[in-house]
Motif scaffolding. Sequence first.
Motif: not given
Length: 70
Positions: A22, A35-37, A40-41
Amino acid sequence: MPSAVEAFLQSVDKDGSGTIDTKELLAALGESGLDEKLVQEFINEHDKDHDGQLNLKELKDFLVPSCGCL
């Protein structure tokens, strides 16, 4: 000579692990605003061996069918 996918992996894989995590993908995306989320998804969706990272095969499985250009 590496394929385009291999070259991409090598350029993004800053720790030399042979995979993209990530943080590495976020760094490669720079000022994209993702964004990081979300990143990551994306990784989780394409991470077939469930190690939390994308390897060469996983990248090829995503990129080649998506654009047919690599």
